[in-house]
Design an enzyme around this catalytic site. Structure first.
Site, PDB file in Angstrom:
ATOM      1  N   HIS A 300       1.152  -1.072  -0.030  1.00 53.60           N
ATOM      2  CA  HIS A 300       0.058  -0.141  -0.270  1.00 53.60           C
ATOM      3  C   HIS A 300       0.732   1.240   0.038  1.00 53.60           C
ATOM      4  O   HIS A 300       1.785   1.248   0.428  1.00 53.60           O
ATOM      5  CB  HIS A 300      -1.372   0.144   1.510  1.00 53.60           C
ATOM      6  N   ASP A 357      -7.452  -5.527  -0.181  1.00 53.32           N
ATOM      7  CA  ASP A 357      -8.183  -6.416  -1.280  1.00 53.32           C
ATOM      8  C   ASP A 357      -7.939  -7.807  -0.707  1.00 53.32           C
ATOM      9  O   ASP A 357      -7.770  -8.601  -2.069  1.00 53.32           O
ATOM     10  CB  ASP A 357      -7.661  -6.195  -1.963  1.00 53.32           C
TER      11      ASP A 357
HETATM   12  C1  SDX Z   1      -6.036   0.176  -3.337  1.00 53.96           C
HETATM   13  O1  SDX Z   1      -4.831   4.314  -2.204  1.00 53.96           O
HETATM   14  C2  SDX Z   1      -5.484   3.651  -1.698  1.00 53.96           C
HETATM   15  O2  SDX Z   1      -5.813   3.543  -1.086  1.00 53.96           O
HETATM   16  C3  SDX Z   1      -5.822   2.495  -2.006  1.00 53.96           C
HETATM   17  C4  SDX Z   1      -6.702   1.766  -1.131  1.00 53.96           C
HETATM   18  C5  SDX Z   1      -7.807   2.404  -1.651  1.00 53.96           C
HETATM   19  O3  SDX Z   1      -9.312   1.638  -0.206  1.00 53.96           O
HETATM   20  O4  SDX Z   1      -8.657   2.895  -1.774  1.00 53.96           O
HETATM   21  O5  SDX Z   1      -6.572   1.446   0.029  1.00 53.96           O
HETATM   22  C6  SDX Z   1      -7.174   0.137  -2.319  1.00 53.96           C
HETATM   23  O6  SDX Z   1      -6.167  -0.434  -4.146  1.00 53.96           O
HETATM   24  C7  SDX Z   1      -5.488  -1.010  -2.650  1.00 53.96           C
HETATM   25  C8  SDX Z   1      -3.901  -1.685  -2.990  1.00 53.96           C
HETATM   26  C9  SDX Z   1      -5.071  -2.704  -4.344  1.00 53.96           C
HETATM   27  N1  SDX Z   1      -3.637  -2.830  -4.723  1.00 53.96           N
HETATM   28  C10 SDX Z   1      -2.674  -4.374  -4.941  1.00 53.96           C
HETATM   29  O7  SDX Z   1      -3.073  -5.140  -4.193  1.00 53.96           O
HETATM   30  C11 SDX Z   1      -1.703  -4.799  -5.848  1.00 53.96           C
HETATM   31  C12 SDX Z   1      -0.092  -5.119  -5.413  1.00 53.96           C
HETATM   32  N2  SDX Z   1      -0.137  -3.761  -4.547  1.00 53.96           N
HETATM   33  C13 SDX Z   1       0.823  -3.484  -5.530  1.00 53.96           C
HETATM   34  O8  SDX Z   1       1.074  -2.985  -6.976  1.00 53.96           O
HETATM   35  C14 SDX Z   1       1.223  -1.931  -4.966  1.00 53.96           C
HETATM   36  O9  SDX Z   1       2.117  -2.317  -3.470  1.00 53.96           O
HETATM   37  C15 SDX Z   1       0.546  -0.924  -4.235  1.00 53.96           C
HETATM   38  C16 SDX Z   1      -0.054  -0.214  -6.207  1.00 53.96           C
HETATM   39  C17 SDX Z   1      -0.616  -1.407  -3.900  1.00 53.96           C
HETATM   40  C18 SDX Z   1       1.144   0.198  -3.936  1.00 53.96           C
HETATM   41  O10 SDX Z   1       1.965   1.018  -4.947  1.00 53.96           O
HETATM   42  P1  SDX Z   1       3.020   1.816  -4.564  1.00 53.96           P
HETATM   43  O11 SDX Z   1       3.364   2.525  -3.583  1.00 53.96           O
HETATM   44  O12 SDX Z   1       3.943   2.120  -5.871  1.00 53.96           O
HETATM   45  O13 SDX Z   1       4.538   1.039  -4.020  1.00 53.96           O
HETATM   46  P2  SDX Z   1       5.639   0.277  -5.627  1.00 53.96           P
HETATM   47  O14 SDX Z   1       4.794  -0.237  -6.585  1.00 53.96           O
HETATM   48  O15 SDX Z   1       7.060   1.520  -5.634  1.00 53.96           O
HETATM   49  O16 SDX Z   1       6.466  -0.432  -5.068  1.00 53.96           O
HETATM   50  C19 SDX Z   1       8.012  -0.309  -3.885  1.00 53.96           C
HETATM   51  C20 SDX Z   1       8.209  -2.191  -3.940  1.00 53.96           C
HETATM   52  C21 SDX Z   1       8.890  -2.508  -5.444  1.00 53.96           C
HETATM   53  O17 SDX Z   1      10.108  -2.929  -5.135  1.00 53.96           O
HETATM   54  P3  SDX Z   1      11.419  -2.332  -5.651  1.00 53.96           P
HETATM   55  O18 SDX Z   1      11.604  -1.913  -6.924  1.00 53.96           O
HETATM   56  O19 SDX Z   1      11.578  -1.591  -4.165  1.00 53.96           O
HETATM   57  O20 SDX Z   1      12.558  -3.759  -4.925  1.00 53.96           O
HETATM   58  O21 SDX Z   1       7.587  -2.893  -3.211  1.00 53.96           O
HETATM   59  C22 SDX Z   1       7.321  -3.711  -4.285  1.00 53.96           C
HETATM   60  C23 SDX Z   1       7.909  -3.071  -5.934  1.00 53.96           C
HETATM   61  O22 SDX Z   1       8.573  -4.367  -6.843  1.00 53.96           O
HETATM   62  N3  SDX Z   1       5.959  -4.393  -3.857  1.00 53.96           N
HETATM   63  C24 SDX Z   1       5.602  -5.321  -4.280  1.00 53.96           C
HETATM   64  C25 SDX Z   1       3.962  -5.270  -4.284  1.00 53.96           C
HETATM   65  N4  SDX Z   1       4.056  -4.407  -3.873  1.00 53.96           N
HETATM   66  C26 SDX Z   1       4.541  -3.798  -3.401  1.00 53.96           C
HETATM   67  N5  SDX Z   1       6.363  -6.664  -4.543  1.00 53.96           N
HETATM   68  C27 SDX Z   1       5.129  -7.754  -4.523  1.00 53.96           C
HETATM   69  N6  SDX Z   1       4.236  -8.129  -4.347  1.00 53.96           N
HETATM   70  C28 SDX Z   1       3.353  -6.153  -4.358  1.00 53.96           C
HETATM   71  N7  SDX Z   1       2.523  -6.797  -3.480  1.00 53.96           N
END
Ligand code: SDX
Length: 428
Positions: A300, A357
């Protein structure tokens, strides 16, 4: 008000720092470009506040979520979804009489205009219900044009009709006759009946599922400036009407990184089971960065500790499954994955925890709701939050159309020489 200093090209500039009611601080840079010629650059807006808001407070480090100051744990346990709609949109808890009047107003608007039913006939059987919802909500502005006099009623209309629009989309997808709303029922019960009642049989809403849906809707009701709510504010800032803004927010929510994640979580869990159930192997593939697969339902932008909603949903899974006497292998798998990931350095280092989720889809499955409808369920819950933010912005006299700047990195000026293309014969 405290200030912050910026030194640039030998000159010193001072900017005010605003402090919110929970101690959050923001650098106010409204005149940054005029003073310094600089803009800020913050892709994804991770460090950028778009507004000041009094609707929802999140503390990502402490796993705190409050609606208008009320802790989500108490609202979820003691509230009804219609009451939370009122709280978020009108800024105060309704009295018993106000809530009764609000429900009666909503009950006058649960039906769709009969002409709207024809729209459903044009969709192919496999049409994704989010495509239908976005189109139908935008189409409401053809039937109920927005004026200052109709806006309040249009807010009630969309809160009342959203469940009918969604249930009709489901009935269309399964080729069953649409079931009309029954206004003697609660919002969640009315929706479940429109989804699952069939003319050939009596249908009784299961109170366990009604209660679980009430909780799910409340937990999804608002979440400050997330992607879809920011879309709602962005589109609303052009003074587009409420239904058009909600339609845009529905499209923003659809993405798998946002509200579409609840569908992706189930597809991910089902794929792991189909592949033999070896979730540790799947997690290794996530950690390897292989083809950018992610552990859906984890991580998140704001919560760098647990998402309080995920904790409540995990408890709800256990409660609903116990009461219904069912067990879903996906729940066991989800719990094993959570336990394994929370001990794994890759996830711990990146502060990746289950989000809203991760467990929600498992409960929707227990209700008999198909996977493709999960993000529609998120839409139904998030509606009051979207409306509350849109209205807060609409009431803010300082609000301006959203128009971010950019840093241009393309070609510098060059001649578009005449290649005689205008003389080329048109057509083939
Ligand atoms: C919702 O914003 C809100 O409030 C949203 C929400 C709401 O109520 O409206 O809470 C609802 O959308 C929840 C999120 C649902 N999405 C997912 O579950 C999809 C999987 N999660 C992600 O893709 C990610 O965590 C996000 C999109 C939720 C957040 O993305 P960010 O903040 O841009 O983080 P990032 O993509 O820059 O990740 C940072 C690091 C990266 O690794 P490095 O490049 O540092 O090595 O963490 C890793 C990412 O690869 N990472 C994950 C991951 N999420 C982040 N690695 C594996 N699995 C994951 N789920």
């Amino acid at each position: 008000m405290s200030t912050a200093k910026l030194i640039y090209e030998g000159k010193e500039y001072e900017f005010p720092v605003v402090e919110g009611s929970e101690g959050e601080k923001g650098l106010v840079i409204g005149d940054l470009r005029a003073k310094t010629g600089l803009i800020t650059l913050d892709p994804g807006y991770g460090n950028t506040g778009s507004c000041q808001s009094s609707i929802c407070f999140i503390d990502g480090e402490k796993g705190i979520l409050r609606y208008r100051g009320y802790p989500i744990e108490q609202v979820a346990e003691r509230g009804r979804f219609t009451e939370v709609c009122y709280l978020l949109i009108y800024g105060k808890r309704p009295s018993v009489d106000e809530l009764r009047a609000f429900r009666e107003k909503m009950n006058r608007h649960t039906l769709l205009h009969e002409d709207m039913k024809k729209f459903y006939e044009g969709y192919p059987p496999g049409a994704h219900p989010m495509a239908i919802m976005a189109a139908m909500v935008a189409s409401l502005s053809s039937f109920y044009p927005e004026t200052p006099e109709t806006l309040d009623t249009n807010i009630v209309r969309i809160l009342a009709k959203s469940k009918t629009l969604a249930a009709f989309a489901y009935k269309k997808s399964v080729g069953q006759p649409m079931v009309y709303p029954h206004n003697s029922l609660s919002w969640p019960a009315n929706f479940l009946r429109m989804m699952f009642a069939v003319p050939a049989e009596d249908y009784e809403v299961n109170p366990v599922l009604e209660e679980a849906l009430n909780l799910l809707l409340i937990l999804h009701a608002d979440h400050e400036q997330n992607c879809s709510t920011s879309t709602m504010r962005m589109v609303g800032s052009s003074e587009a009407n409420l239904f058009a803004s909600i339609s845009a927010a529905i499209c923003g929510l659809w993405g798998p990184l946002h509200g579409g994640a609840n569908q992706s979580v189930i597809e991910m869990l089902e794929a792991i089971i189909a592949d033999g159930g070896d979730y540790k192997r799947f997690i290794d593939r996530v950690k390897s960065g292989e083809s950018h697969i992610r552990l859906m339902g984890f991580g998140h932008r704001v919560y760098k500790n647990f998402d309080p909603r995920a904790k409540l949903l995990k408890q709800t899974c256990d409660r609903v499954f116990a009461k219904l006497g069912i067990n879903d292998p996906l729940l066991e798998l989800a719990k094993n994955i959570e336990e394994h990931a929370l001990r794994d350095e890759y996830f711990v280092k990146r502060k990746l925890y289950p989000n809203v989720d991760f467990y929600s889809g498992i409960i929707y499955r227990a209700m008999g709701i198909p996977t493709e409808m999960f993000t529609v369920m998120f839409t139904l819950g998030r509606l009051p939050g979207w409306i509350a933010h849109w209205m807060e912005q609409r009431r803010d006299k300082e609000s301006r159309i959203h128009r971010p700047r950019q840093i241009y990195t393309g070609e510098t000026i060059r001649e578009f020489e005449d290649r005689g293309t205008k003389q080329l014969p048109t057509g083939r």
